[in-house]
Design a protein around this motif. Structure first.
Motif, short mmCIF file in Angstrom:
data_model
loop_
_atom_site.label_atom_id
_atom_site.label_comp_id
_atom_site.label_asym_id
_atom_site.label_seq_id
_atom_site.Cartn_x
_atom_site.Cartn_y
_atom_site.Cartn_z
N ASP A 270 0.85 -1.15 -0.05
CA ASP A 270 -0.09 0.04 -0.04
C ASP A 270 0.59 1.19 -0.03
N VAL A 271 1.34 1.51 -1.24
CA VAL A 271 2.48 2.74 -1.26
C VAL A 271 1.86 3.55 -2.27
N MET A 272 1.63 4.71 -2.09
CA MET A 272 1.10 5.49 -3.21
C MET A 272 2.16 6.60 -3.43
N VAL A 273 2.50 6.90 -4.66
CA VAL A 273 3.33 7.97 -5.26
C VAL A 273 2.64 8.84 -6.46
N ARG A 274 2.25 9.87 -6.08
CA ARG A 274 1.60 10.78 -7.29
C ARG A 274 1.82 12.14 -7.27
N ASP A 275 1.55 12.76 -8.40
CA ASP A 275 1.75 14.02 -8.60
C ASP A 275 3.15 14.65 -8.37
N CYS A 276 4.18 13.98 -9.20
CA CYS A 276 5.79 14.40 -8.67
C CYS A 276 6.20 14.74 -10.04
#
Length: 407
Positions: A270-276
Motif C-alpha cells: 500500500d504505497v502511493m506515489v503521485r503528482d511528482c
C-alpha cells in the motif's frame, strides 16, 4: 484496488492535516517570564537563554539538550526554540516519553559537528519514543557532510531521525549536506513530512532525502529534494505510505527498496506515489531488490501515477537483479521477492535512455498483476528509439505508447 487505496490514503492525509493544524495552534502558547529549567507548563525554552552561542563555532550541544529535557519533563504544550543565528552541536538525543506535547521550532541554522567520535556511532538529531511532536520553522539543518563523505571507513550520522514516533510532523525546514541520510523514519506511525527542502550535491554518497523503514501511515508531501542518492526510499516493513507533490532531482529517483539485503525483512504494501516531477535523475520510479534473498518478501499494492519525467534515465524500472556491490553471491535458500499488483498510470515526459520502461523480474517468480496505463515516455536522444524491456512480467497495458506496450 488503486481507487480503494487512493481513497484510504486521502482520508489518512486529511486526518493528518487536521490534526497537525490543531496541534500547531495549541503549541503556540507562551509565558511572559524568561524560561528556566524549572518552569510552569506552556513554556518557551530559547536555547540562547540556556547558554547556546550563535557564532556557528561554539559547541551548543548542552544548551539544546537541556532545553529538550526541560520541555519533555513538563505537562502541557512546551516549545524548544532555536532562534535566528548559527549554532553548532554534536549528537542530540530527544528521547521520551514526554509528559506533554513538545514543539521544536528551528529558525536559525544548526551545524552538525564534524568531530565524528562525538556521535558515538549514533545520529545527529534523534527523536525517540515520542508521541505527538512537531518539528518546524524556517531554519536549516546543515550536516556539513562534504568534509567527511570521502571517509568510507567511518559510520556517519543521519541528520534527523524519527524512531518509534507516533503522530509526528516535520515541516518547513531546509536540510543540506547530510553526512548520511537527511531524514530517516523507523518503526514509526502517523508521521507527516511536508514543505521541506533537501539539498546535497549530485555526487554525494548515501545522502537519501527521506528514508522510510518498518513504518506505517507516513506522508511525505509538497517538498523539493535534490541529493546524490534516492530522493525518497521506502524500505522493508513499510505500509500505507503516501508520497505526493515531490520535485526530485538530481538524485536516484523515488524508490521502493532495496529489498532482500537482510534476513527477516518484512513486506511492503500500500504505497502511493503521485503528482511528482522528476528532473535529470538516474532513475525515475523504481522497485529494486536482490534476486536471491534469505527470507521471502512480498511487495504488493503499489501505485505510481501522474508523474512527469524530464530527462530521466530509466523512468520506470523494476529491477529484481539489483546488485550495487557488482558481485552478489547466491544466498542459501534461493528465496525471492514477490512483486505483484503494481500500477504505473499517467507517466509522461522524456527519458535520456532508450529503455523508458524496464520491468526486469525474477526468473524464479515472475512479477504479476503489473499495469502500464497511459504511460507515454519518449527517448530524447537521436541515436536510438524509445523502447521497453519486460522480462518475466505479467499484466496489462492500456493507453500507452505502442513502443512501451511490452505486457
Amino acid at each position: 484496488m488503486a481507487v480503494t487505496m487512493d481513497n484510504a490514503i486521502r482520508f489518512m492525509f486529511i486526518l493528518s492535516v487536521v490534526y497537525g493544524a490543531a496541534y500547531a495552534k495549541k503549541s503556540e502558547a507562551k509565558v511572559a517570564s524568561a524560561p528556566s529549567l524549572v518552569a510552569a507548563a506552556n513554556t518557551v525554552f530559547d536555547i540562547t537563554e540556556l547558554g547556546a552561542v550563535a557564532d556557528g563555532k561554539t559547541d551548543s550541544t548542552k544548551a539544546v539538550q537541556d532545553a529538550w529535557d526541560a520541555a519533555c519533563g513538563l505537562a502541557g504544550s512546551q516549545k524548544v526554540v532555536i532562534p535566528k543565528g548559527e549554532f553548532m552541536t554534536g549528537s542530540l538525543n530527544f528521547s521520551g516519553p514526554c509528559k506533554g506535547y513538545v514543539t521544536v521550532q528551528i529558525d536559525g541554522t544548526m551545524f552538525g559537528s564534524n568531530d565524528i567520535p562525538k556521535y558515538n556511532k549514533g545520529n545527529w538529531i534523534e527523536i525517540l519514543h515520542i508521541d505527538n511532536v512537531l518539528v518546524n520553522g524556517s531554519g536549516t539543518l546543515d550536516g556539513q557532510g562534504a568534509a567527511v563523505w570521502k571517509d568510507e571507513c567511518k559510520i556517519l550520522p543521519n541528520t534527523l531521525v524519527l524512531d518509534y514516533v507516533k503522530n509526528g510532523t516535520v515541516s518547513g525546514l531546509k536540510l543540506v549536506n547530510a553526512k548520511f541520510f537527511h531524514i530517516n523514519v523507523y518503526m514509526s506511525k502517523g508521521v507527516t513530512i511536508k514543505n521541506v527542502t533537501i539539498t546535497a550535491v549530485a555526487n554525494s554518497p548515501n545522502t537519501d532525502g527521506v528514508h522510510i523503514g518498518d513504518s506505517s501511515e507516513i506522508s511525505v508531501s509538497d517538498s523539493t529534494i535534490a541529493t546524490g542518492d534516492d530522493c525518497i526510499s521506502v524500505g522493508p516493513g513499510s505500509s500505507w505510505i503516501s508520497i505526493q507533490g515531490i520535485t526530485c532531482g538530481p538524485g536516484q529517483g523515488i524508490s521502493v527498496g532495496c529489498l532482500g539485503r537482510f534476513k527477516d525483512e518484512k513486506d511492503v504494501t500500500d504505497v502511493m506515489v503521485r503528482d511528482c516531477v522528476l528532473r535529470n535523475t538516474s532513475n525515475g520510479v523504481r522497485i529494486k531488490s536482490y534476486e536471491d534473498v534469505l527470507s521471502p518478501i512480498t511487495v504488493s499494492r503499489l501505485t505510481f501515477e501522474n508523474i512527469q519525467m524530464d530527462g530521466v534515465a530509466n523512468p520506470v524500472i523494476v529491477d529484481q537483479k539489483y546488485c550495487p556491490e557488482k558481485d552478489c553471491p547466491e544466498k542459501k535458500g534461493s528465496k525471492t521477492v514477490t512483486i505483484k499488483n503494481v500500477t504505473f498510470r499517467n507517466i509522461t515526459g522524456t527519458s535520456n535512455t532508450p529503455e523508458a520502461v524496464s520491468l526486469l523480474c525474477s526468473d524464479q517468480l515472475p512479477c504479476s498483476g503489473m499495469e502500464l496505463l497511459d504511460v507515454n515516455l519518449k527517448y530524447d536522444g537521436k541515436d536510438n528509439k524509445t523502447m521497453a524491456v519486460c522480462t518475466n512480467a505479467k499484466g496489462i497495458s492500456k493507453g500507452s505508447l505502442q513502443a512501451l506496450d511490452c505486457l
